[in-house]
Design a protein around this motif. Structure first.
Motif, PDB file in Angstrom:
ATOM      1  N   UNK A 438      51.491  40.933  31.118  1.00  7.67           N
ATOM      2  CA  UNK A 438      52.094  42.255  30.902  1.00  7.67           C
ATOM      3  C   UNK A 438      52.960  42.641  32.089  1.00  7.67           C
ATOM      4  N   UNK A 439      52.492  42.331  33.296  1.00  7.82           N
ATOM      5  CA  UNK A 439      53.253  42.661  34.497  1.00  7.82           C
ATOM      6  C   UNK A 439      54.551  41.867  34.558  1.00  7.82           C
ATOM      7  N   UNK A 440      54.485  40.579  34.162  1.00  8.68           N
ATOM      8  CA  UNK A 440      55.689  39.741  34.159  1.00  8.68           C
ATOM      9  C   UNK A 440      56.749  40.317  33.225  1.00  8.68           C
ATOM     10  N   UNK A 441      56.329  40.671  32.019  1.00  6.75           N
ATOM     11  CA  UNK A 441      57.295  41.148  31.027  1.00  6.75           C
ATOM     12  C   UNK A 441      57.815  42.542  31.368  1.00  6.75           C
ATOM     13  N   UNK A 442      57.059  43.279  32.183  1.00  8.69           N
ATOM     14  CA  UNK A 442      57.565  44.584  32.614  1.00  8.69           C
ATOM     15  C   UNK A 442      58.715  44.435  33.607  1.00  8.69           C
ATOM     16  N   UNK A 443      58.871  43.228  34.169  1.00  5.12           N
ATOM     17  CA  UNK A 443      59.952  42.959  35.125  1.00  5.12           C
ATOM     18  C   UNK A 443      61.238  42.528  34.418  1.00  5.12           C
ATOM     19  N   UNK A 444      61.170  42.378  33.091  1.00  4.84           N
ATOM     20  CA  UNK A 444      62.305  41.821  32.345  1.00  4.84           C
ATOM     21  C   UNK A 444      62.733  42.795  31.249  1.00  4.84           C
ATOM     22  N   UNK A 445      64.033  43.023  31.149  1.00  2.66           N
ATOM     23  CA  UNK A 445      64.605  43.779  30.025  1.00  2.66           C
ATOM     24  C   UNK A 445      65.408  42.800  29.180  1.00  2.66           C
ATOM     25  N   UNK A 446      65.177  42.831  27.876  1.00  5.73           N
ATOM     26  CA  UNK A 446      65.792  41.859  26.975  1.00  5.73           C
ATOM     27  C   UNK A 446      66.668  42.566  25.951  1.00  5.73           C
ATOM     28  N   UNK A 447      67.909  42.112  25.845  1.00  3.18           N
ATOM     29  CA  UNK A 447      68.796  42.538  24.758  1.00  3.18           C
ATOM     30  C   UNK A 447      69.172  41.268  23.995  1.00  3.18           C
ATOM     31  N   UNK A 448      68.622  41.109  22.813  1.00  2.46           N
ATOM     32  CA  UNK A 448      68.812  39.862  22.083  1.00  2.46           C
ATOM     33  C   UNK A 448      69.903  39.995  21.032  1.00  2.46           C
ATOM     34  N   UNK A 449      70.261  38.862  20.471  1.00  2.87           N
ATOM     35  CA  UNK A 449      71.272  38.826  19.420  1.00  2.87           C
ATOM     36  C   UNK A 449      70.785  39.556  18.172  1.00  2.87           C
ATOM     37  N   UNK A 450      69.491  39.394  17.869  1.00  7.74           N
ATOM     38  CA  UNK A 450      68.902  40.060  16.716  1.00  7.74           C
ATOM     39  C   UNK A 450      68.219  41.341  17.186  1.00  7.74           C
ATOM     40  N   UNK A 451      68.911  42.455  17.017  1.00  3.54           N
ATOM     41  CA  UNK A 451      68.392  43.741  17.484  1.00  3.54           C
ATOM     42  C   UNK A 451      67.295  44.224  16.532  1.00  3.54           C
ATOM     43  N   UNK A 452      66.176  44.638  17.110  1.00  5.27           N
ATOM     44  CA  UNK A 452      65.078  45.179  16.305  1.00  5.27           C
ATOM     45  C   UNK A 452      64.969  46.674  16.576  1.00  5.27           C
ATOM     46  N   UNK A 453      65.239  47.452  15.534  1.00  5.33           N
ATOM     47  CA  UNK A 453      65.055  48.899  15.608  1.00  5.33           C
ATOM     48  C   UNK A 453      63.974  49.300  14.621  1.00  5.33           C
ATOM     49  N   UNK A 454      63.283  50.391  14.935  1.00  3.32           N
ATOM     50  CA  UNK A 454      62.174  50.842  14.104  1.00  3.32           C
ATOM     51  C   UNK A 454      62.589  52.063  13.298  1.00  3.32           C
ATOM     52  N   UNK A 455      61.917  52.278  12.204  1.00  7.10           N
ATOM     53  CA  UNK A 455      62.248  53.391  11.315  1.00  7.10           C
ATOM     54  C   UNK A 455      61.839  54.712  11.974  1.00  7.10           C
ATOM     55  N   UNK A 518      68.356  50.965  25.494  1.00  8.03           N
ATOM     56  CA  UNK A 518      66.913  50.748  25.695  1.00  8.03           C
ATOM     57  C   UNK A 518      66.671  49.918  26.947  1.00  8.03           C
ATOM     58  N   UNK A 519      67.484  48.876  27.140  1.00  7.05           N
ATOM     59  CA  UNK A 519      67.335  48.026  28.328  1.00  7.05           C
ATOM     60  C   UNK A 519      67.697  48.787  29.596  1.00  7.05           C
ATOM     61  N   UNK A 520      68.712  49.640  29.505  1.00  9.48           N
ATOM     62  CA  UNK A 520      69.094  50.448  30.672  1.00  9.48           C
ATOM     63  C   UNK A 520      67.978  51.398  31.082  1.00  9.48           C
ATOM     64  N   UNK A 521      67.355  52.023  30.085  1.00 12.03           N
ATOM     65  CA  UNK A 521      66.278  52.960  30.376  1.00 12.03           C
ATOM     66  C   UNK A 521      65.084  52.250  31.007  1.00 12.03           C
ATOM     67  N   UNK A 522      64.869  51.005  30.618  1.00 11.79           N
ATOM     68  CA  UNK A 522      63.716  50.255  31.128  1.00 11.79           C
ATOM     69  C   UNK A 522      63.863  49.975  32.627  1.00 11.79           C
ATOM     70  N   UNK A 523      65.121  49.780  33.088  1.00  8.94           N
ATOM     71  CA  UNK A 523      65.408  49.620  34.519  1.00  8.94           C
ATOM     72  C   UNK A 523      64.578  48.497  35.147  1.00  8.94           C
ATOM     73  N   UNK A 524      64.574  47.332  34.491  1.00 11.40           N
ATOM     74  CA  UNK A 524      63.816  46.185  35.008  1.00 11.40           C
ATOM     75  C   UNK A 524      64.683  45.389  35.983  1.00 11.40           C
ATOM     76  N   UNK A 525      64.065  44.683  36.935  1.00 14.26           N
ATOM     77  CA  UNK A 525      64.840  43.924  37.922  1.00 14.26           C
ATOM     78  C   UNK A 525      65.501  42.668  37.364  1.00 14.26           C
ATOM     79  N   UNK A 526      64.980  42.155  36.242  1.00 10.61           N
ATOM     80  CA  UNK A 526      65.566  40.964  35.616  1.00 10.61           C
ATOM     81  C   UNK A 526      66.079  41.362  34.244  1.00 10.61           C
ATOM     82  N   UNK A 527      67.306  40.996  33.952  1.00 10.87           N
ATOM     83  CA  UNK A 527      67.930  41.358  32.682  1.00 10.87           C
ATOM     84  C   UNK A 527      68.343  40.089  31.939  1.00 10.87           C
ATOM     85  N   UNK A 528      67.987  40.023  30.656  1.00 11.75           N
ATOM     86  CA  UNK A 528      68.400  38.901  29.805  1.00 11.75           C
ATOM     87  C   UNK A 528      69.256  39.461  28.682  1.00 11.75           C
TER      88      UNK A 528
END
Length: 607
Positions: A438-455, A518-528
């Motif tokens: 959980x700590x590792x993934x909190x260091x990463x913000x991901x913006x993928x090709x397939x965007x997942x949005x919720x209803x 969403x990735x900007x708000x997360x403000x993680x040190x690693x960005x994908x």
């Protein structure tokens, strides 16, 4: 049923009953209600003897001979049969009292078991859903999405029915049958011996039918998963189906899986339809034997009219509970089969998380050291001895053909897949497998090709899973940086606009801008950024390029891109081909080199 099958059923049933342990008070109360219900039926049959033998005095006083039954009927018709006023006056109150008690017991047991079934299905569905969240990506990749959904919906429903209606019938009807048998042996053990002759035959039929039920039930679960998967694919691809005129194709596809589901259900219905009359026919032999034995002179001397009527009534009263037990056996076996499937899922090992290292915020120094990786059940290496490093604040770009291994590199950084063949992946000098997941993934913000949005609303999608409290101002600022406020302000409800399932009410570019916010708000040190601008038109791409530059500022960025214009400013560009790095350098040096990157650039920009 083999010993292994018996052990499997018992193990599964015992584990299922474990879910009812927190509700043992309700369980005991419900079982007591069911037992009372069954005993009331047996008690009512037991009162037949005193009603006949004592309520009609002529039979009680003069004979005790079954041969007098026909004579007694004549006495009744001629008025010679005198009623005992006390017994007959008591009879209506006994009947009303028994059926009132029966109704109360039925309410208590039915409500109690319905309550427990509802609790059980809720807990099990929650447990299955939460287990999905802990499973590795490789497991979800392998499984049919229809089967995964079916386990949450259909399989748990079968379990609820097994724990509900099946339990009611098993306890209540079993008590009724045992009570009737007890009455029969109490009044005439000789006549009742016929039950011991047919019992093994009934047991054999039940065992054979149970095995068939369980086998077919597993096939029904699989068929239901096919129905769910086909429906889900059609709904998700509805626009394409209409655009390509594929209505008939999809209808035919659904007809095939729907018919398969019908066939499996018919197999279950046939087994059930055969088993019930078979049990009834076997039971009729016992009834016929009783009638024959009662006509023998040696038995007539031992029976009164009341005794014979009680035994006959008990036998007839047993037929329906036995039929119920045969019918409910199908429900029970379906529940056991569903339990087996669900428990196998719950026993699947969750995503491994052996790491204990935690850091508040990583600096973002990322290294791949001689990394080789192969997907499960694949012969070819997806990555073959990959080496690179990205210093804090730098941007690494990955380019290459589809399937070359670019997205695999991104997936390994977030530990979506484990089991490197060789090498190590390090963040700030520590292996990513030593990090708490959980700590590792909190260091990463991901913006993928397939965007997942919720209803949900746009605001809630931007703030999705944000750690801690988030203010409206933070959400607005992230949306501004992503150039999403340009279209959000034009919507009737602004940030409170519902986006529909997976953002269906928004365009592809709008969805991707929300993902970037969403990735900007997360403000993680690693960005994908995995094809983060693939769904944008040229104008939109230029509009948010500054936002992406802002996002990459002071962050370690790994950018996967087909549009080379988005990575010209990258500190390092790697050209990946079939899992190998074949070129590396800056944009200018790679153009000067005149290799694959230069050819790709020329194809996109002409010169």
């Amino acid at each position: 049923m083999t010993a292994a099958e018996k052990n499997e059923v018992w193990t599964v049933f015992k584990r299922l009953m474990g879910y009812l342990t927190p509700m043992k008070g309700m369980f005991i109360l419900s079982v007591c209600g069911l037992i009372t219900y069954g005993l009331v039926d047996a008690t009512f049959i037991a009162f037949i003897k005193p009603f006949i033998d004592e309520g009609f005095g002529g039979q009680a006083s003069n004979a005790g001979q079954l041969s007098g039954v026909s004579g007694a009927m004549d006495v009744v018709t001629t008025g010679g049969f005198q009623a005992s006023a006390d017994v007959l006056k008591l009879a209506p109150f006994v009947v009303i009292g028994l059926f009132t008690l029966r109704g109360l017991a039925n309410f208590v047991s039915t409500y109690g078991i319905s309550y427990m079934s509802a609790q059980l299905i809720m807990k099990m569905r929650q447990q299955v859903f939460e287990h999905y969240l802990s499973l590795p990506v490789s497991y979800i990749d392998r499984e049919n999405s229809g089967n995964l959904i079916s386990r949450v919906t259909f399989d748990t429903e079968q379990i609820a029915r097994a724990s509900g209606s099946a339990l009611i019938s098993i306890v209540r009807d079993s008590v009724t049958v045992i009570g009737m048998l007890g009455l029969m042996f109490w009044y005439s053990w000789k006549l009742s011996l016929c039950i011991l002759v047919i019992a093994p035959m009934m047991g054999l039929v039940m065992i054979l039918v149970s095995r068939r039920f369980r086998k077919v039930s597993r096939l029904i679960q699989s068929a239901m998963g096919g129905v769910t998967a086909t429906t889900e694919q059609m709904v998700k691809g509805h626009k394409n189906v209409l655009a390509f005129g594929g209505q008939q194709t999809e209808a035919s596809r659904f007809m095939a899986v729907n018919n398969r589901n019908r066939q499996q259900n018919m197999k279950l219905a046939v087994a059930q339809a055969i088993s019930q009359p078979t049990i009834m026919i076997i039971g009729s032999f016992a009834l016929a034997f009783v009638l024959y034995a009662a006509s023998l002179d040696s038995m007539k001397s031992e029976l009164t009219a009341g005794t014979f009527a009680t035994i006959l009534g008990a036998m007839l009263a047993m037929l329906q509970p036995i039929k119920n037990l045969t019918r409910v056996n199908a429900e029970f076996q379906r529940g056991i089969a569903a339990c087996t499937t669900v428990f196998e899922l719950l026993d699947t090992e969750p995503e491994p998380d052996p790491g204990r290292f935690k850091v508040e915020r990583a600096t973002g120094f990322l290294q791949f050291k001689d990394v080789s990786f192969r997907y499960p059940q694949q012969d070819r290496l997806a990555l073959d001895h990959i080496n690179f490093e990205v210093k804090p604040g730098q941007t690494l770009a990955l380019v290459g053909r589809s399937g070359s291994g670019k997205s695999t590199i991104a997936s390994l950084i977030t530990r979506f897949y484990i089991g490197l063949e060789t090498g190590s992946i390090q963040l700030d000098g520590t292996s990513i497998y030593d990090y708490d997941l959980k700590n590792l993934r909190s260091q990463v913000a991901l913006v993928s090709q397939q965007v997942t949005l919720f209803n949900d609303t746009i605001a809630n999608n931007i703030a999705y899973a944000y750690p801690g409290e988030v203010t409206r101002e933070q959400i607005i600022q992230a949306a501004i940086l992503a150039h999403a406020m340009e279209f959000i302000e034009q919507l009737p409800d602004g940030l409170d606009t519902m986006v529909g399932e997976n953002g269906v009410l928004l365009s592809g570019g709008q969805r991707q801008r929300i993902a970037i916010a969403r990735a900007m708000l997360r403000d993680a040190p690693v960005l994908i950024l995995d094809e983060a601008t693939s769904a944008l038109d040229t104008e939109s791409e230029k509009a948010i390029q500054q936002g992406l530059d802002n996002l990459r500022h002071n962050r370690t960025s790994v950018v996967i891109a087909h549009r080379l214009s988005t990575i010209e400013s990258a500190d390092q560009i790697l050209v990946v081909e079939q899992g190998n790095i074949i070129e590396s350098g800056t944009h200018a040096s790679l153009l000067e080199h005149g290799g694959i990157y230069a050819r790709l650039y020329q194809m996109q920009f002409g010169s």
